[in-house]
Motif scaffolding. Structure first.
Motif, short mmCIF file in Angstrom:
data_model
loop_
_atom_site.label_atom_id
_atom_site.label_comp_id
_atom_site.label_asym_id
_atom_site.label_seq_id
_atom_site.Cartn_x
_atom_site.Cartn_y
_atom_site.Cartn_z
N GLY A 221 27.66 65.72 -14.17
CA GLY A 221 27.11 65.23 -12.91
C GLY A 221 26.42 63.89 -13.04
N VAL A 222 26.48 63.29 -14.24
CA VAL A 222 25.79 62.03 -14.50
C VAL A 222 26.76 60.86 -14.47
N ASP A 223 26.47 59.87 -13.65
CA ASP A 223 27.22 58.62 -13.60
C ASP A 223 26.34 57.54 -14.21
N ILE A 224 26.97 56.50 -14.76
CA ILE A 224 26.21 55.46 -15.45
C ILE A 224 26.55 54.09 -14.88
N ASN A 225 25.52 53.29 -14.66
CA ASN A 225 25.67 51.88 -14.34
C ASN A 225 25.11 51.09 -15.52
N PHE A 226 26.01 50.56 -16.36
CA PHE A 226 25.55 49.80 -17.51
C PHE A 226 25.00 48.45 -17.05
N VAL A 227 23.87 48.07 -17.62
CA VAL A 227 23.24 46.78 -17.34
C VAL A 227 23.21 46.01 -18.65
N VAL A 228 23.81 44.84 -18.66
CA VAL A 228 23.93 44.05 -19.89
C VAL A 228 23.43 42.64 -19.63
N PRO A 229 22.62 42.08 -20.53
CA PRO A 229 22.14 40.70 -20.32
C PRO A 229 23.29 39.71 -20.38
N ALA A 230 23.28 38.76 -19.46
CA ALA A 230 24.35 37.76 -19.41
C ALA A 230 24.14 36.65 -20.42
N GLY A 231 22.89 36.44 -20.81
CA GLY A 231 22.60 35.35 -21.74
C GLY A 231 21.73 35.82 -22.88
N ASN A 232 20.57 35.23 -23.01
CA ASN A 232 19.65 35.56 -24.09
C ASN A 232 19.08 36.96 -23.90
N GLU A 233 19.37 37.85 -24.86
CA GLU A 233 18.97 39.24 -24.73
C GLU A 233 17.45 39.41 -24.70
N ALA A 234 16.78 38.74 -25.64
CA ALA A 234 15.33 38.90 -25.74
C ALA A 234 14.64 38.42 -24.47
N GLU A 235 15.13 37.31 -23.93
CA GLU A 235 14.54 36.77 -22.71
C GLU A 235 14.69 37.75 -21.55
N LYS A 236 15.88 38.34 -21.42
CA LYS A 236 16.13 39.30 -20.35
C LYS A 236 15.20 40.50 -20.45
N LEU A 237 15.10 41.05 -21.67
CA LEU A 237 14.27 42.24 -21.85
C LEU A 237 12.80 41.91 -21.65
N ASN A 238 12.36 40.77 -22.15
CA ASN A 238 10.97 40.37 -21.96
C ASN A 238 10.61 40.22 -20.48
N LEU A 239 11.55 39.69 -19.70
CA LEU A 239 11.31 39.54 -18.27
C LEU A 239 11.18 40.89 -17.59
N MET A 240 12.03 41.84 -17.98
CA MET A 240 11.95 43.17 -17.38
C MET A 240 10.64 43.86 -17.75
N ILE A 241 10.22 43.68 -19.00
CA ILE A 241 8.95 44.27 -19.44
C ILE A 241 7.79 43.63 -18.68
N ALA A 242 7.83 42.31 -18.58
CA ALA A 242 6.75 41.59 -17.90
C ALA A 242 6.61 42.02 -16.45
N GLY A 243 7.73 42.30 -15.80
CA GLY A 243 7.69 42.68 -14.40
C GLY A 243 7.57 44.16 -14.15
N ASP A 244 7.47 44.97 -15.24
CA ASP A 244 7.43 46.43 -15.09
C ASP A 244 8.60 46.93 -14.25
N VAL A 245 9.79 46.37 -14.47
CA VAL A 245 10.96 46.77 -13.69
C VAL A 245 12.09 47.15 -14.65
N LEU A 246 11.82 48.10 -15.48
CA LEU A 246 12.81 48.55 -16.45
C LEU A 246 13.81 49.50 -15.80
N PRO A 247 15.05 49.48 -16.29
CA PRO A 247 16.03 50.46 -15.82
C PRO A 247 15.70 51.85 -16.36
N ASP A 248 16.52 52.83 -16.01
CA ASP A 248 16.21 54.23 -16.35
C ASP A 248 16.23 54.49 -17.86
#
Length: 549
Positions: free
Chosen positions: A82-109
């Protein structure tokens, strides 16, 4: 919140708009799951499979290009769980993408990140991810029935909880159990037909290495109308080149532990004479035009494209990353594939000590506190790490992609053929062989006797006699934002500039001058503090593994 909050408020306002537009709907409050709860004997996912749910799953690798929902295996798993997945992958710099998500408290599941990334302790310290043991106790005690207790023990933090579960992890018991069957991804590769045409030259010494490159360039100036590239390796980043650091040191049998202290490959190798001896070989190769200027700027996709064209004579490269290229070459001419041979050796001629997977594995998968249903998430993780989940993600669908012969799961001939001839199409359309590798248990896979495509077999098996466990050096992650981290990051960035400068140096004297200046820079910045901290972390690892003297 705990420590290491850093200045999240500064970024949060500006980030919120762009991140929400990207499709994230993270929330700061923990969500109570609506999932029916499993028990020690009944897996939670089996009780909730009739309730569809879609998770956003962040994969911290810009090269990951797979989708969920089109392949046979992903459809099969969604129908089953019953589980579907939407993969989210950084388009450019991985660390920058993750740091932005952490900074904004908007992490995926759900998040899958290299265990070595500095954001892992940040996510834990800032309480942005769930303790998996607490979720399992509340929603799916079955998790503890399928999870490996040694892996849990390795990842358990000082607070008594663990927050991520690894893939490609090998316990000390696995090394004993599968001795002689384990492989490494670290290889020195040569194009088979060119190497044999040159008489299989010995490339283990500086002289032999350079002479082979010279001979290859003379004998084969062009490959299909394009210039031959005598030597290639993995991409350079702003912190160096992994293959010319840790992998080269492993071929030279250089231990990361010297006199009881741990020396990171970015920190200590410029004081090692064996390592510098071989960097000078590359300097000489560059001086003679045996190294292409593109080596310093090519990204992985460009490297693999050139490898698929057979343009490299030799490569220091991860054989796992060569699969598509090898399959393309094999389809064109089986003699043109790359094979593993003895590569650079130290002055004593010692065998290489190639890194096998450690208990830390490759990545950890975590559940964020923005997760829309943490109960369903931990239940899905239980499914994936269970033997049933491993069978599904590795072999696929019974009677449709594999059958059981004499108790051994075997892929159908047409699936094997497709994977051998067009792995990309196999992964898109079928999805077996850990196309979805986020929680793959490669040690578990070993029990079935891994069967490789003809294009891939030789490099994999070549590494077996030299596989070495570096588990005690796993997880020496310096806390993000600490004094030691700031020192380490600055030295890494400087090394990212120094490494290409060393290879491009006009003379050995210039090379020596660059090394001396870099070593002074490290010392002045406080490298000894970093070494001291990582050595303490190493001693903790030894205690966990029971290898402390």
């Amino acid at each position: 919140m705990k420590k290491n909050k850093w200045n999240r408020k500064f970024l949060a306002g500006a980030l919120a708009v762009s991140l929400f537009a990207a499709g994230f709907t993270g929330c700061k409050e923990e969500v109570q799951s609506k999932a029916k709860k499993g028990t020690e004997d009944v897996a939670g996912w089996t009780l909730n499979k009739d309730e569809p749910i879609t998770f956003d799953w962040y994969v911290h690798f810009s090269w990951f290009a797979r989708k969920w929902g089109k392949s046979q295996v992903s459809q099969y798993i969604t129908e089953k769980t019953g589980v579907d997945i939407n993969f989210v992958v950084p388009a450019g710099n991985e660390a920058e993408k993750l740091n932005l998500m952490i900074a904004g408290d908007v992490l995926p599941d759900i998040l899958t990140i290299g265990w070595y990334e500095g954001q892992v302790p940040m996510l834990i310290d800032d309480e942005l991810v769930y303790a998996l043991d607490e979720l399992a106790e509340q929603y799916d005690p079955y998790f503890f029935k399928v999870a490996n207790p040694e892996k849990i023990g390795w990842y358990t933090q000082s607070d008594g909880h663990f927050y991520g579960y690894p893939n490609a992890s090998y316990t000390p018991e696995d090394y004993e159990k599968y001795k002689g069957k384990l492989t490494s991804n670290e290889t020195f590769l040569v194009r088979k037909d060119l190497y044999e045409a040159l008489g299989k030259p010995d490339m283990t010494t500086p002289e032999g290495f350079l002479n082979a490159l010279r001979a290859a360039k003379r004998a084969f100036p062009e490959i299909n109308g394009q210039p031959l590239i005598p030597f290639g390796t993995s991409e350079f980043s702003d912190t160096g080149c992994a293959q010319l650091q840790s992998t080269l040191s492993h071929f030279l049998a250089i231990s990361p532990e010297q006199n009881g202290k741990y020396y990171d490959s970015n920190l200590g190798l410029t004081e090692n004479s064996e390592y510098l001896r071989w960097l000078k070989v590359l300097r000489k190769a560059n001086e003679e035009g045996l190294i292409s200027p593109s080596m310093f700027i090519d990204k992985r996709s460009q490297i693999e494209e050139k490898a698929a064209q057979g343009r490299y004579f030799c490569m220091l490269y991860q054989n796992w990353d060569m699969q598509s290229s090898q399959n393309a070459l094999y389809a064109s001419d089986p003699k043109s594939i790359y094979i593993a041979v003895d590569g650079p050796k130290n002055t004593n001629g010692d065998d290489p000590q190639l890194a096998g997977a450690g208990i830390a594995g490759w990545t950890v998968t975590m559940i964020s506190k923005s997760c829309k249903d943490p109960g369903r998430a931990i239940q899905f993780l239980s499914y994936l790490i269970s033997e049933e989940g491993q069978m599904d993600t590795n072999f696929g669908i019974p009677e449709k992609t594999y059958t059981i012969k004499d108790g051994i799961p075997t892929l159908l001939p047409e699936i094997k053929k497709l994977d051998s001839e067009n792995k990309n199409k196999q992964e898109i359309d079928v999805g077996v062989l850990f196309t979805y590798w986020m929680l793959m248990d490669t040690a578990w896979q070993t029990q079935w006797g891994v069967e490789y495509a003809p294009s891939l077999e030789q490099p994999q098996k070549w590494t077996s006699p030299y596989v070495t466990s570096y588990a005690m050096y796993d997880g020496l992650t310096i806390p993000v934002g600490s004094e030691e981290d700031l020192i380490y990051q600055e030295i890494q960035r400087r090394w990212g500039k120094v490494l290409p400068s060393l290879i491009r140096a006009q003379t050995d004297a210039e090379f020596d001058s660059i090394v001396a200046e870099f070593n002074r820079f490290k010392k002045d910045k406080g490298v000894d503090k970093v070494i001291e901290l990582q050595t303490k972390l190493m001693e903790i690892n030894k205690e966990k593994l029971g290898t402390q003297e």
